[in-house]
Design an enzyme around this catalytic site. Structure first.
Site: not given
Length: 273
Positions: A49, A120, A187
């Site tokens: 995204d 996520e 991340e």
């Protein structure tokens, strides 16, 4: 007459099996030409995204829609042959319920032909991940810094810098691992924490701003190619500097048009005698 056998794509199971064998290679892709160039060199392509920020100039990924992800996913599938293709579930397409997540993920798989989706979230999304996996939808998890939560976390910053954050990231990663994800992106997480999580999990970890010890690495391809000069995150390495080359080519083209040295006769079509 011989029949040419189509090249077999790597599957999520193939990616999962690479843990402990060799590092997993991944890059983002959003278009057919870039997918075609990256495909021979990676294990999986992520239609992230991040497309909203990279191609559409959005400030965050929050404005990306399911339709955008499907369109770019179709483009990447057309440009790739061997890489496993994973597509992000965009913000608002899966958080409401596990049933909503299934409808969104099923639509992506059916309309693009990709192999898996990424979402996520940590412990709060574990039930959703298990629901999807048990119904035939492979899931790549994503913990640590989660860009879709930028409005509640106060911006893009590394995480894992205090005991509370460390405990949450480890709890999140374990929950998604136990739920059946075939891999987990870590991340923006401080290196020792990402290293420890990698050693603890069954599924492979894919680092971005995490640790060299992660089971694989991913970068936004446009960052890797040096297409952005305004800001370079600490975790990015430019393996090329394409932005100056593109700017220089555009300048030379403009000068040639103004000087009437392009196009030349050799670039035109003539009537055959």
């Amino acid at each position: 007459m011989s029949v040419q056998t189509a090249k077999r794509r790597l599957s999520p199971a193939n990616i999962e099996a690479l843990k402990g064998e060799r590092p997993i290679v991944s890059l983002t892709a959003y278009t057919t030409p870039i997918a075609r160039l990256l495909d021979p060199h990676v294990d999986f392509l992520l239609v992230g995204d991040s497309v909203g920020m990279v191609l559409y100039g959005l400030d965050t990924t929050v404005g990306v829609t399911l339709e955008m992800m499907i369109a770019h996913g179709q483009a990447v599938m057309r440009g790739s042959q061997q890489a496993c293709v994973v597509i992000d579930l965009p913000f608002g397409s899966y958080q409401e319920s596990k049933e909503q997540a299934f409808r969104s993920a099923a639509r992506i798989l059916k309309e693009t032909g990709c192999s898996a989706v990424k979402l996520e979230g940590g412990a709060e999304m574990a039930e959703t991940v298990e629901f999807l996996v048990s119904r035939g939808i492979p899931v790549l998890g994503h913990v640590g810094l989660m860009p879709q939560l930028v409005n509640t976390t106060g911006g893009y910053r590394s995480v894992g810098r205090n005991d509370k954050e460390v405990a949450k990231i480890r709890r999140d990663a374990k929950a998604i691992d136990d739920a059946g994800a075939f891999g987990i992106v870590i991340e923006g997480t401080v290196e020792p924490v990402a290293r420890d999580i990698t050693a603890e999990l069954r599924s492979p970890t894919i680092g971005i701003g995490a640790s060299p010890a992660c089971d694989g690495q991913i970068l936004v391809s446009d960052d890797m190619l040096g297409l952005f000069n305004d800001f370079k995150p600490r975790f990015v390495k430019h393996f090329a500097e394409l932005a100056p080359a593109i700017s220089k080519a555009a300048e030379e083209y403009a000068n040639a048009v103004k000087a009437r040295t392009f196009p030349g006769i050799e670039h035109t079509f003539q009537v055959k005698k």
